[in-house]
Write a protein that holds these residues in place. Sequence first.
Motif, PDB file in Angstrom:
ATOM      1  N   HIS A   1      14.111  40.059  66.517  1.00 16.39           N
ATOM      2  CA  HIS A   1      15.227  39.338  65.241  1.00 16.39           C
ATOM      3  C   HIS A   1      15.085  40.363  64.677  1.00 16.39           C
ATOM      4  O   HIS A   1      16.070  40.936  63.475  1.00 16.39           O
ATOM      5  CB  HIS A   1      14.237  38.718  64.877  1.00 16.39           C
ATOM      6  CG  HIS A   1      13.520  37.460  65.101  1.00 16.39           C
ATOM      7  ND1 HIS A   1      14.385  36.743  65.577  1.00 16.39           N
ATOM      8  CD2 HIS A   1      12.189  36.320  66.462  1.00 16.39           C
ATOM      9  CE1 HIS A   1      14.183  35.473  66.431  1.00 16.39           C
ATOM     10  NE2 HIS A   1      12.956  35.817  66.840  1.00 16.39           N
TER      11      HIS A   1
ATOM     12  N   ARG B   1      12.400  33.506  63.136  1.00 23.11           N
ATOM     13  CA  ARG B   1      12.899  34.297  62.494  1.00 23.11           C
ATOM     14  C   ARG B   1      12.577  34.033  60.914  1.00 23.11           C
ATOM     15  O   ARG B   1      11.534  35.301  60.307  1.00 23.11           O
ATOM     16  CB  ARG B   1      14.288  35.110  62.771  1.00 23.11           C
ATOM     17  CG  ARG B   1      14.447  36.174  62.000  1.00 23.11           C
ATOM     18  CD  ARG B   1      16.553  36.304  61.963  1.00 23.11           C
ATOM     19  NE  ARG B   1      16.835  37.298  61.545  1.00 23.11           N
ATOM     20  CZ  ARG B   1      17.018  37.961  60.780  1.00 23.11           C
ATOM     21  NH1 ARG B   1      16.629  37.481  59.310  1.00 23.11           N
ATOM     22  NH2 ARG B   1      17.555  39.955  59.907  1.00 23.11           N
ATOM     23  N   ALA B   2      12.660  32.813  60.426  1.00 23.53           N
ATOM     24  CA  ALA B   2      12.408  32.735  59.112  1.00 23.53           C
ATOM     25  C   ALA B   2      11.163  32.421  58.672  1.00 23.53           C
ATOM     26  O   ALA B   2      10.409  33.384  57.785  1.00 23.53           O
ATOM     27  CB  ALA B   2      12.891  31.411  58.601  1.00 23.53           C
TER      28      ALA B   2
ATOM     29  N   LYS C   1      19.252  28.264  69.286  1.00 24.43           N
ATOM     30  CA  LYS C   1      19.594  29.638  68.585  1.00 24.43           C
ATOM     31  C   LYS C   1      18.666  28.348  67.040  1.00 24.43           C
ATOM     32  O   LYS C   1      18.196  29.436  66.311  1.00 24.43           O
ATOM     33  CB  LYS C   1      20.880  29.253  68.170  1.00 24.43           C
ATOM     34  CG  LYS C   1      22.145  30.141  69.398  1.00 24.43           C
ATOM     35  CD  LYS C   1      23.593  29.688  68.753  1.00 24.43           C
ATOM     36  CE  LYS C   1      24.168  30.538  69.954  1.00 24.43           C
ATOM     37  NZ  LYS C   1      25.648  30.882  69.521  1.00 24.43           N
ATOM     38  N   THR C   2      18.917  27.133  67.470  1.00 24.65           N
ATOM     39  CA  THR C   2      17.903  26.533  66.208  1.00 24.65           C
ATOM     40  C   THR C   2      16.614  27.456  65.745  1.00 24.65           C
ATOM     41  O   THR C   2      15.795  27.845  65.237  1.00 24.65           O
ATOM     42  CB  THR C   2      18.223  25.112  65.912  1.00 24.65           C
ATOM     43  OG1 THR C   2      19.377  25.117  66.299  1.00 24.65           O
ATOM     44  CG2 THR C   2      16.895  24.511  65.480  1.00 24.65           C
ATOM     45  N   GLN C   3      15.652  26.820  66.888  1.00 25.54           N
ATOM     46  CA  GLN C   3      14.229  27.433  67.382  1.00 25.54           C
ATOM     47  C   GLN C   3      14.256  29.131  66.395  1.00 25.54           C
ATOM     48  O   GLN C   3      13.132  29.709  66.140  1.00 25.54           O
ATOM     49  CB  GLN C   3      13.872  27.405  68.186  1.00 25.54           C
ATOM     50  CG  GLN C   3      12.431  27.872  69.111  1.00 25.54           C
ATOM     51  CD  GLN C   3      11.833  26.714  67.257  1.00 25.54           C
ATOM     52  OE1 GLN C   3      11.385  25.223  67.569  1.00 25.54           O
ATOM     53  NE2 GLN C   3      10.636  27.343  66.692  1.00 25.54           N
ATOM     54  N   ALA C   4      15.026  30.062  67.549  1.00 24.27           N
ATOM     55  CA  ALA C   4      15.110  31.384  66.863  1.00 24.27           C
ATOM     56  C   ALA C   4      15.260  31.538  65.619  1.00 24.27           C
ATOM     57  O   ALA C   4      14.981  32.216  64.893  1.00 24.27           O
ATOM     58  CB  ALA C   4      16.031  32.068  67.960  1.00 24.27           C
ATOM     59  N   ALA C   5      16.182  30.708  64.692  1.00 24.34           N
ATOM     60  CA  ALA C   5      16.452  30.999  63.515  1.00 24.34           C
ATOM     61  C   ALA C   5      15.629  30.828  63.136  1.00 24.34           C
ATOM     62  O   ALA C   5      14.425  31.349  61.584  1.00 24.34           O
ATOM     63  CB  ALA C   5      17.438  30.026  63.066  1.00 24.34           C
ATOM     64  N   GLU C   6      14.634  29.794  62.809  1.00 22.90           N
ATOM     65  CA  GLU C   6      13.422  28.905  62.547  1.00 22.90           C
ATOM     66  C   GLU C   6      12.110  30.076  63.039  1.00 22.90           C
ATOM     67  O   GLU C   6      11.363  30.411  61.990  1.00 22.90           O
ATOM     68  CB  GLU C   6      12.926  28.303  63.392  1.00 22.90           C
ATOM     69  CG  GLU C   6      13.730  27.075  62.896  1.00 22.90           C
ATOM     70  CD  GLU C   6      13.096  25.493  63.157  1.00 22.90           C
ATOM     71  OE1 GLU C   6      12.373  25.410  64.559  1.00 22.90           O
ATOM     72  OE2 GLU C   6      13.995  24.558  63.075  1.00 22.90           O
TER      73      GLU C   6
END
Length: 202
Positions: A50, A12-13, A5-10
């Motif tokens: 995303h 996306r950002a 989830k952390t990598q996915a958020a990064e």
Amino acid sequence: MKVSKTQAAENRAGIVDAAARLYREKGLSGVGVAEITRDAGLTHGGLYRHFASKDALAREACLRAFEWTITPLDGLEQDGNASATAKLQAMVDSYLSVNHRDHPGEGCPAAALATDAARAGPEMSEVFAQGVERNIQRFMRVLEGEPAEKRAQTMVMLSSMIGALVLARATAAGNPALSAEILRTLRERLVPGAQDVDGLPE
């Protein structure tokens, strides 16, 4: 391999940041999904994990772009010793600078994308309006006076600066002297006594 989830958020950002910069550099219709994901260091197909569509990304990227601020503003807002005139002069000088003119991808989205946003439909127009209102509110905080007067002054100042920057960019390659003259003249007229910056010719 599953992405955390952390990598996915990064990821996306990273896509949003890349899109916010590239759209300001090349316009909403001048950038493809492949270029955005490549700039973010991801594969083409990763974008649609995303975002529902390219339009959805464009709207979020536009909002992200409005997080940009005139460079001296952060410090000036906290400086109790600086006069309203000094704050205004610093903001105008920074906005109407050669550096800002020559680097649209890192600068004001209103000057870079206003025409595109007007043609992109009501959803993008709403997002753009949110960003413009955010800029108006932030700009007003460095001015003195009654709220209605500060808002009116802000609209005049922002509209003048945005228009000048658009014209300076449009003329920079064909007539550099005219481009520099536009920037210099608006700096001098918007804030009486403004000092010339960035080595623009007199």
